[in-house]
Design a protein around this motif. Structure first.
Motif, PDB file in Angstrom:
ATOM      1  N   LEU A 127       0.845  -1.210   0.000  1.00  0.00           N
ATOM      2  CA  LEU A 127       0.000   0.000   0.000  1.00  0.00           C
ATOM      3  C   LEU A 127       0.872   1.248   0.000  1.00  0.00           C
ATOM      4  O   LEU A 127       0.581   2.239  -0.674  1.00  0.00           O
ATOM      5  CB  LEU A 127      -0.921   0.016   1.228  1.00  0.00           C
ATOM      6  CG  LEU A 127      -2.168  -0.858   1.163  1.00  0.00           C
ATOM      7  CD1 LEU A 127      -2.927  -0.767   2.477  1.00  0.00           C
ATOM      8  CD2 LEU A 127      -3.075  -0.420   0.010  1.00  0.00           C
ATOM      9  N   LYS A 128       1.936   1.152   0.779  1.00  0.00           N
ATOM     10  CA  LYS A 128       2.836   2.296   0.861  1.00  0.00           C
ATOM     11  C   LYS A 128       3.456   2.589  -0.498  1.00  0.00           C
ATOM     12  O   LYS A 128       3.548   3.746  -0.925  1.00  0.00           O
ATOM     13  CB  LYS A 128       3.936   2.011   1.895  1.00  0.00           C
ATOM     14  CG  LYS A 128       4.462   3.268   2.569  1.00  0.00           C
ATOM     15  CD  LYS A 128       5.511   2.925   3.592  1.00  0.00           C
ATOM     16  CE  LYS A 128       6.847   2.716   2.903  1.00  0.00           C
ATOM     17  NZ  LYS A 128       7.886   2.225   3.836  1.00  0.00           N
ATOM     18  N   ASN A 129       3.863   1.534  -1.177  1.00  0.00           N
ATOM     19  CA  ASN A 129       4.446   1.715  -2.516  1.00  0.00           C
ATOM     20  C   ASN A 129       3.423   2.326  -3.475  1.00  0.00           C
ATOM     21  O   ASN A 129       3.741   3.230  -4.238  1.00  0.00           O
ATOM     22  CB  ASN A 129       4.943   0.369  -3.066  1.00  0.00           C
ATOM     23  CG  ASN A 129       6.236  -0.053  -2.401  1.00  0.00           C
ATOM     24  OD1 ASN A 129       6.954   0.787  -1.859  1.00  0.00           O
ATOM     25  ND2 ASN A 129       6.520  -1.342  -2.399  1.00  0.00           N
ATOM     26  N   LEU A 130       2.216   1.795  -3.409  1.00  0.00           N
ATOM     27  CA  LEU A 130       1.160   2.321  -4.283  1.00  0.00           C
ATOM     28  C   LEU A 130       0.912   3.798  -3.991  1.00  0.00           C
ATOM     29  O   LEU A 130       0.675   4.599  -4.892  1.00  0.00           O
ATOM     30  CB  LEU A 130      -0.134   1.525  -4.077  1.00  0.00           C
ATOM     31  CG  LEU A 130      -0.196   0.186  -4.820  1.00  0.00           C
ATOM     32  CD1 LEU A 130      -1.313  -0.681  -4.280  1.00  0.00           C
ATOM     33  CD2 LEU A 130      -0.395   0.439  -6.314  1.00  0.00           C
ATOM     34  N   MET A 154      -4.503   7.746 -11.647  1.00  0.00           N
ATOM     35  CA  MET A 154      -4.757   7.948 -10.215  1.00  0.00           C
ATOM     36  C   MET A 154      -5.933   7.091  -9.759  1.00  0.00           C
ATOM     37  O   MET A 154      -5.895   6.464  -8.686  1.00  0.00           O
ATOM     38  CB  MET A 154      -5.042   9.435  -9.943  1.00  0.00           C
ATOM     39  CG  MET A 154      -3.780  10.289  -9.912  1.00  0.00           C
ATOM     40  SD  MET A 154      -4.117  12.032 -10.162  1.00  0.00           S
ATOM     41  CE  MET A 154      -4.463  12.546  -8.498  1.00  0.00           C
ATOM     42  N   ILE A 155      -6.976   7.064 -10.575  1.00  0.00           N
ATOM     43  CA  ILE A 155      -8.150   6.247 -10.217  1.00  0.00           C
ATOM     44  C   ILE A 155      -7.766   4.771 -10.192  1.00  0.00           C
ATOM     45  O   ILE A 155      -8.120   4.034  -9.259  1.00  0.00           O
ATOM     46  CB  ILE A 155      -9.288   6.481 -11.243  1.00  0.00           C
ATOM     47  CG1 ILE A 155      -9.675   7.957 -11.287  1.00  0.00           C
ATOM     48  CG2 ILE A 155     -10.498   5.619 -10.899  1.00  0.00           C
ATOM     49  CD1 ILE A 155     -10.270   8.501 -10.034  1.00  0.00           C
ATOM     50  N   THR A 160      -6.590  -0.288  -7.436  1.00  0.00           N
ATOM     51  CA  THR A 160      -5.633  -1.349  -7.127  1.00  0.00           C
ATOM     52  C   THR A 160      -5.496  -1.522  -5.622  1.00  0.00           C
ATOM     53  O   THR A 160      -5.486  -2.638  -5.110  1.00  0.00           O
ATOM     54  CB  THR A 160      -4.247  -1.003  -7.729  1.00  0.00           C
ATOM     55  OG1 THR A 160      -4.435  -0.548  -9.065  1.00  0.00           O
ATOM     56  CG2 THR A 160      -3.338  -2.202  -7.706  1.00  0.00           C
ATOM     57  N   ARG A 161      -5.417  -0.384  -4.948  1.00  0.00           N
ATOM     58  CA  ARG A 161      -5.279  -0.466  -3.484  1.00  0.00           C
ATOM     59  C   ARG A 161      -6.493  -1.137  -2.853  1.00  0.00           C
ATOM     60  O   ARG A 161      -6.368  -1.987  -1.972  1.00  0.00           O
ATOM     61  CB  ARG A 161      -5.092   0.938  -2.898  1.00  0.00           C
ATOM     62  CG  ARG A 161      -3.653   1.391  -2.979  1.00  0.00           C
ATOM     63  CD  ARG A 161      -3.438   2.643  -2.173  1.00  0.00           C
ATOM     64  NE  ARG A 161      -3.477   3.831  -3.027  1.00  0.00           N
ATOM     65  CZ  ARG A 161      -3.383   5.079  -2.554  1.00  0.00           C
ATOM     66  NH1 ARG A 161      -3.300   5.281  -1.256  1.00  0.00           N
ATOM     67  NH2 ARG A 161      -3.399   6.095  -3.377  1.00  0.00           N
ATOM     68  N   ILE A 162      -7.699  -0.731  -3.320  1.00  0.00           N
ATOM     69  CA  ILE A 162      -8.927  -1.320  -2.775  1.00  0.00           C
ATOM     70  C   ILE A 162      -8.966  -2.815  -3.080  1.00  0.00           C
ATOM     71  O   ILE A 162      -9.272  -3.638  -2.201  1.00  0.00           O
ATOM     72  CB  ILE A 162     -10.166  -0.645  -3.407  1.00  0.00           C
ATOM     73  CG1 ILE A 162     -10.120   0.849  -3.118  1.00  0.00           C
ATOM     74  CG2 ILE A 162     -11.447  -1.300  -2.915  1.00  0.00           C
ATOM     75  CD1 ILE A 162     -11.077   1.340  -2.127  1.00  0.00           C
ATOM     76  N   ASN A 163      -8.640  -3.170  -4.313  1.00  0.00           N
ATOM     77  CA  ASN A 163      -8.646  -4.585  -4.688  1.00  0.00           C
ATOM     78  C   ASN A 163      -7.680  -5.381  -3.829  1.00  0.00           C
ATOM     79  O   ASN A 163      -8.010  -6.473  -3.356  1.00  0.00           O
ATOM     80  CB  ASN A 163      -8.268  -4.742  -6.173  1.00  0.00           C
ATOM     81  CG  ASN A 163      -9.394  -4.253  -7.063  1.00  0.00           C
ATOM     82  OD1 ASN A 163     -10.532  -4.109  -6.611  1.00  0.00           O
ATOM     83  ND2 ASN A 163      -9.073  -3.992  -8.325  1.00  0.00           N
ATOM     84  N   LEU A 164      -6.494  -4.806  -3.636  1.00  0.00           N
ATOM     85  CA  LEU A 164      -5.485  -5.481  -2.810  1.00  0.00           C
ATOM     86  C   LEU A 164      -6.027  -5.717  -1.406  1.00  0.00           C
ATOM     87  O   LEU A 164      -5.953  -6.827  -0.873  1.00  0.00           O
ATOM     88  CB  LEU A 164      -4.216  -4.615  -2.755  1.00  0.00           C
ATOM     89  CG  LEU A 164      -3.117  -5.093  -1.804  1.00  0.00           C
ATOM     90  CD1 LEU A 164      -2.506  -6.387  -2.305  1.00  0.00           C
ATOM     91  CD2 LEU A 164      -2.024  -4.040  -1.646  1.00  0.00           C
TER      92      LEU A 164
END
Lengths: 187, 184
Positions: A127-130, A154-155, A160-164
């Protein structure tokens, strides 16, 4: 002396009519532009200063980085302001996603156990990387890159973060079930 | 009158928060008086506009220092006058000779001879006469007779001694009186 009085009287008489010159046409538009430029540059300078202080404090403390990484809703308010100026929709979306992610991260942290510790740590790192990528995108946007492409990136980054997070939470559920099941089996 | 004051105060509150609409409204209310003030000192359209607009901008920047001891218009006007004098000095340094000072302006007054326009016509005549005065006479007289400053204030604005200021103004008045008599 009488003459002197006359002069004062004369000016008293014409005082109301003295402002008969008009600026050249279009002066309001020209002023509006100046005003706009001034107001924008003020917030730019302020933004730069805060970002500089921010980056210094981030460098100073690794713990803060992790906190910021987990707490994107809080990070870089001035950057958000600038993004909001370029695209109000993007900043609304960001607000919505940031809240969502924050909630998910909270949930994730509640699941910490010896079995899940590794996967959660790894997720937070990802998440931090994203988020780092996201900040880079924001910077590009402010510096005037191709806004359509950047905004869609950006979206995608948020998605991606949410999916992760969803994937990891599902996996944690599975781990818990597996653990319970195996416990039952061993009993 | 008091309502108008209240409105201006409310607008200034908004201006403190950098509200652009309020700032434009303040501009709309004061630009004409401020433009004319700058014009009477600088005698050039573009420079007067520039000084006037820059003065608005700096007034907005330091609006928090405006405590309301004087009316906002008077406070703003002082900024405009100071900036005009500064700009006038820069203009002198560059030794620019204004086109208007070489070519004598020919104005046709025939269209404004109706009765209600009389004081306006008179004002224009006096102002045109003022423009024929030497620069320091014109500026000191403008500050004294039109903007209503006293000798002390004028000497500080123009950066000259009190005695010098008094003499300049009295000579300027003398000169204006003579020119007005000739033109009448």
């Amino acid at each position: 002396m009488i003459e002197k009085e006359k002069l004062e009287n004369l000016f008293a008489e014409i005082r109301e009519s003295l402002d008969y010159h008009e600026p050249d046409s279009g002066h309001k538009e020209r002023f509006f532009e100046k005003l706009n430029a001034k107001n924008t540059s003020i917030s730019d300078v302020r933004g730069r200063r805060i970002r500089w202080i921010k980056s210094l404090s981030i460098a100073a403390s690794l713990a803060l980085i992790i906190a910021l990484g987990a707490y994107i809703g809080n990070a870089e308010p001035t950057m958000e302001e600038q993004v909001a100026r370029i695209s109000p929709e993007a900043s609304n979306t960001q607000f919505y996603f940031a809240n969502l992610i924050e909630e998910q991260v909270k949930k994730l942290k509640e699941e910490v156990s010896p079995e899940t510790l590794k996967i959660i740590d790894d997720t937070l790192l990802q998440l931090k990387n994203l988020e780092k990528d996201y900040k880079e995108l924001e910077r590009n946007l402010i510096q005037g890159g191709n806004s359509k492409l950047i905004l869609s990136a950006m979206i995608t980054n948020f998605q991606t973060r949410i999916n992760l997070l969803n994937a990891v939470l599902n996996q944690i559920e599975t781990i818990k079930i597996l653990k319970n099941n195996s416990n039952e089996n061993t009993i | 009158m008091s309502l108008k004051n209240e409105n201006t105060d409310a607008l200034l509150e908004l201006c403190l928060k950098n509200d652009q609409c309020a700032q434009m409204e303040i501009y709309n209310r004061y630009f004409k008086a401020m433009y004319n003030t700058a014009f009477r000192i600088l005698k050039k359209n573009d420079e007067a506009e520039d000084v006037m607009q820059e003065s608005f901008l700096s007034a907005f920047t330091k609006l928090h220092t405006f405590k309301g001891e004087v009316a906002f218009g008077a406070w703003l006007k002082r900024i405009v006058i100071n900036n005009s004098i500064k700009s006038y000095r820069a203009q002198q340094k560059k030794n620019e000779v204004a086109l208007e000072s070489i070519i004598h302006k020919v104005k046709d007054y025939d269209e404004v001879t109706s009765d209600h326009a009389f004081s306006e016509l008179k004002a224009q005549k006096v102002m045109e006469t003022m423009e024929q005065l030497r620069d320091n006479y014109r500026i000191s007289l403008t500050l004294h007779l039109i903007e209503g400053f006293d000798y002390e204030e004028i000497s500080s604005i123009m950066n000259i001694s009190y005695a010098n200021c008094r003499t300049t103004i009295s000579r300027a008045k003398e000169s204006l009186r003579r020119k007005l008599q000739i033109s009448q």
